[in-house]
Enzyme design. Structure first.
Site, PDB file in Angstrom:
ATOM      1  N   CYS A  68     -13.681 104.854   8.972  1.00 27.75           N
ATOM      2  CA  CYS A  68     -14.547 105.979   9.344  1.00 27.75           C
ATOM      3  C   CYS A  68     -13.718 107.230   9.584  1.00 27.75           C
ATOM      4  CB  CYS A  68     -15.342 105.616  10.591  1.00 27.75           C
ATOM      5  SG  CYS A  68     -14.312 105.030  11.933  1.00 27.75           S
TER       6      CYS A  68
ATOM      7  N   GLU B 148     -21.290 105.080  17.008  1.00 26.51           N
ATOM      8  CA  GLU B 148     -20.075 105.496  16.279  1.00 26.51           C
ATOM      9  C   GLU B 148     -20.411 105.343  14.807  1.00 26.51           C
ATOM     10  OE1 GLU B 148     -17.603 106.748  17.697  1.00 26.51           O
ATOM     11  OE2 GLU B 148     -17.414 105.925  19.708  1.00 26.51           O
TER      12      GLU B 148
HETATM   13  P1  NAP Z   1     -23.831  99.171   8.243  1.00 30.34           P
HETATM   14  O1  NAP Z   1     -24.410  98.705   6.996  1.00 30.34           O
HETATM   15  O2  NAP Z   1     -24.539 100.189   9.027  1.00 30.34           O
HETATM   16  O3  NAP Z   1     -23.588  97.874   9.141  1.00 30.34           O
HETATM   17  C1  NAP Z   1     -23.078  97.973  10.455  1.00 30.34           C
HETATM   18  C2  NAP Z   1     -23.777  96.957  11.303  1.00 30.34           C
HETATM   19  O4  NAP Z   1     -25.127  97.357  11.479  1.00 30.34           O
HETATM   20  C3  NAP Z   1     -23.841  95.564  10.687  1.00 30.34           C
HETATM   21  O5  NAP Z   1     -23.729  94.606  11.715  1.00 30.34           O
HETATM   22  C4  NAP Z   1     -25.216  95.540  10.056  1.00 30.34           C
HETATM   23  O6  NAP Z   1     -25.719  94.232   9.893  1.00 30.34           O
HETATM   24  C5  NAP Z   1     -26.017  96.303  11.079  1.00 30.34           C
HETATM   25  N1  NAP Z   1     -27.223  96.936  10.584  1.00 30.34           N
HETATM   26  C6  NAP Z   1     -27.454  97.464   9.358  1.00 30.34           C
HETATM   27  N2  NAP Z   1     -28.688  98.003   9.316  1.00 30.34           N
HETATM   28  C7  NAP Z   1     -29.246  97.805  10.533  1.00 30.34           C
HETATM   29  C8  NAP Z   1     -30.514  98.125  11.102  1.00 30.34           C
HETATM   30  N3  NAP Z   1     -31.442  98.776  10.417  1.00 30.34           N
HETATM   31  N4  NAP Z   1     -30.748  97.767  12.381  1.00 30.34           N
HETATM   32  C9  NAP Z   1     -29.807  97.122  13.094  1.00 30.34           C
HETATM   33  N5  NAP Z   1     -28.611  96.780  12.603  1.00 30.34           N
HETATM   34  C10 NAP Z   1     -28.317  97.131  11.341  1.00 30.34           C
HETATM   35  O7  NAP Z   1     -22.375  99.780   8.036  1.00 30.34           O
HETATM   36  P2  NAP Z   1     -21.146  99.104   7.280  1.00 30.34           P
HETATM   37  O8  NAP Z   1     -21.385  99.269   5.833  1.00 30.34           O
HETATM   38  O9  NAP Z   1     -20.900  97.743   7.814  1.00 30.34           O
HETATM   39  O10 NAP Z   1     -19.944 100.010   7.791  1.00 30.34           O
HETATM   40  C11 NAP Z   1     -19.572 101.155   7.161  1.00 30.34           C
HETATM   41  C12 NAP Z   1     -20.028 102.383   7.928  1.00 30.34           C
HETATM   42  O11 NAP Z   1     -19.600 102.319   9.282  1.00 30.34           O
HETATM   43  C13 NAP Z   1     -19.387 103.646   7.388  1.00 30.34           C
HETATM   44  O12 NAP Z   1     -20.324 104.690   7.363  1.00 30.34           O
HETATM   45  C14 NAP Z   1     -18.287 103.949   8.396  1.00 30.34           C
HETATM   46  O13 NAP Z   1     -17.868 105.278   8.424  1.00 30.34           O
HETATM   47  C15 NAP Z   1     -18.932 103.514   9.652  1.00 30.34           C
HETATM   48  N6  NAP Z   1     -17.922 103.254  10.680  1.00 30.34           N
HETATM   49  C16 NAP Z   1     -17.841 104.086  11.753  1.00 30.34           C
HETATM   50  C17 NAP Z   1     -16.866 103.894  12.715  1.00 30.34           C
HETATM   51  C18 NAP Z   1     -16.748 104.804  13.897  1.00 30.34           C
HETATM   52  O14 NAP Z   1     -16.033 104.449  14.841  1.00 30.34           O
HETATM   53  N7  NAP Z   1     -17.386 105.948  13.933  1.00 30.34           N
HETATM   54  C19 NAP Z   1     -15.987 102.830  12.580  1.00 30.34           C
HETATM   55  C20 NAP Z   1     -16.089 102.008  11.482  1.00 30.34           C
HETATM   56  C21 NAP Z   1     -17.087 102.222  10.537  1.00 30.34           C
HETATM   57  P3  NAP Z   1     -25.715  93.488   8.457  1.00 30.34           P
HETATM   58  O15 NAP Z   1     -24.287  93.383   8.040  1.00 30.34           O
HETATM   59  O16 NAP Z   1     -26.337  92.202   8.761  1.00 30.34           O
HETATM   60  O17 NAP Z   1     -26.503  94.377   7.545  1.00 30.34           O
END
Ligand code: NAP
Length: 404
Positions: free
Chosen positions: A212, A178
């Site tokens: 999102c 997602e």
């Molecule tokens: P993020 O930086 O991708 O972090 C999400 C999760 O992934 C965190 O637990 C993060 O850990 C982990 N992570 C980051 N890089 C990783 C990697 N290379 N390998 C494994 N895990 C990794 O995203 P965010 O800034 O928290 O959230 C915002 C994004 O999420 C936006 O793009 C938003 O649209 C999207 N989102 C989508 C939905 C949906 O249902 N489609 C819902 C909510 C949010 P760390 O925090 O330790 O880096």
């Protein structure tokens, strides 16, 4: 699961304060988030048995059917923007299906991560059924490669999704992704203007603009463009930005400094590329990672606002001459999470259902998740579905049985 719902319901204020203090969402929206988590627990407590039932399929065999078995240990990598909801919408169906959940939550919400583990433990789940791992993202790969882990779900950014999917691909393990969105919100001349403005403002500013499925690109028919633009700007200028614990605050701070600074860079670069700034566009003075509610229009194709996800209270307006042009613009993004159209015209609705390239289309409303409806995206917004029966069935072995 029902006990988990009771714990959420009877201690709503405690959990809501935790959410607000960890990532800055308004307290009233944190209360709503905790209530929705109780709802999703109850939903799957009520429906999981039915979804998991054998599915009889007539063949030449004396009996043949699909039996649903838990898949095993599932790793959930989750984001900070809805620190409880994102996790519960995974955990409620996954645990009810008989799986074990491991949570690697975003690094800025460790309190929420531990609180969720506490809630499941207090509810009476076996120790270890749901475990929080307080680890950085660099540890995820090794966990995915562990033979005991059978599948993964990630809600978050595209790069994180690509990384987890690549590892799981090489390990032949199921994933649900997602990811981000840049949802279109189309307004046609037959729309109820006041309703459209209300939905546009709440859609773009909910969760301080960090959702999102927020409406992010407002695509307005030329006949009503000026009226919509002027009303939208007036409403944005009147939004109250401030302490998220205050009842009358509309928008609290962004979750971390980096998010606020990245948003400001995207807005500044868009204006430099030729976009018009109608209001906001600045970082208010003082403490906290606030950003002034912003409206942009005349956005050229090379501006970040045109092609990137803006994760904060910034609305991008576009003027179009027809529904065909609106849909073309709506689809001109690598994302495909949700979409919305404001119209009274049934023919326009049917065209939107068929042609909008997204995981959902909502009419005369904002896109919203609901435990009863499948939720997910297409294109770079990810694959697989959460919620409803689809969400539960993502993490089961649909085993074929044939008795001859
Ligand atoms: P993020 O930086 O991708 O972090 C999400 C999760 O992934 C965190 O637990 C993060 O850990 C982990 N992570 C980051 N890089 C990783 C990697 N290379 N390998 C494994 N895990 C990794 O995203 P965010 O800034 O928290 O959230 C915002 C994004 O999420 C936006 O793009 C938003 O649209 C999207 N989102 C989508 C939905 C949906 O249902 N489609 C819902 C909510 C949010 P760390 O925090 O330790 O880096």
């Amino acid at each position: 699961m029902l006990k988990a719902a009771d714990i959420l319901d009877s201690e709503t204020e405690k959990w809501a304060k935790l959410l607000t203090s960890e990532m800055g969402k308004t307290y009233k929206s944190a209360i709503a988030e905790v209530e929705k988590c109780a709802l999703v627990c109850r939903h799957y407590a009520d429906h999981a048995e039915n979804i998991m039932q054998d599915e009889i399929i007539e063949t030449e065999a004396s009996k043949s059917y699909v039996k649903h078995l838990p898949i095993g240990v599932v790793l959930a990598v989750m984001p900070w923007n809805f620190p409880f909801w994102q996790v519960f919408r995974f955990a409620a169906p996954a645990l009810m299906a008989g799986n074990v959940g491991l949570l690697k939550h975003a690094s800025n919400v460790p309190g929420s991560a531990l609180a969720i583990e506490e809630i499941f433990n207090r509810a009476g789940f076996e120790k270890g059924c749901f475990q929080t791992l307080l680890i950085g993202s660099e540890k995820v790969e090794a966990i995915l490669k562990d033979d005991r882990v059978r599948a993964a779900t990630l809600t978050g950014s595209e790069p994180a999704g690509r990384s987890v999917a690549a590892t799981c691909g090489s390990e032949i393990k199921t994933t649900v992704l997602e990811l981000g969105g840049s949802d279109a919100f189309i307004v046609m001349p037959s729309a109820d203007m006041e309703l459209a403005i209300d939905k546009a403002v709440t859609g773009r500013t909910m969760n301080n603009g960090q959702s999102c499925i927020a409406a992010k690109r407002f695509i307005i028919h030329a006949d009503i463009y000026n009226e919509f633009r002027d009303k939208m700007v007036a409403r944005f200028e009147n939004l109250k930005v401030g302490d998220p614990m205050d009842d009358d605050t509309d928008i609290g701070p962004l979750a971390v400094k980096q998010i606020r600074d990245e948003l400001d860079e995207q807005v500044t670069a868009s204006i430099k590329a030729g976009a018009a700034l109608l209001c906001g566009g600045n970082i208010p003075q003082g403490k906290g990672y606030f950003y002034t509610p912003t409206v942009l229009d005349d956005i050229p194709e090379n501006a970040p606002a045109f092609s990137e996800e803006l994760f904060g209270p910034v609305a991008s307006l576009y003027k179009v001459e027809s529904l065909e042009d609106a849909i073309k613009l709506a689809n001109a993004t690598r994302f495909g999470l949700g979409s919305a159209i404001m119209t009274q015209d049934e023919k326009e609705m049917e065209i939107a259902f068929r042609d909008l390239d997204a995981g959902s289309t909502f009419v005369n409303s904002n896109v919203a998740s609901d435990p009863r409806l499948p939720f997910g995206g297409v294109k770079s917004s990810g694959y697989g579905r959460e919620l409803s029966s689809d969400g539960l069935l993502e993490f089961v072995n649909r085993k074929t049985i044939s008795i001859n």
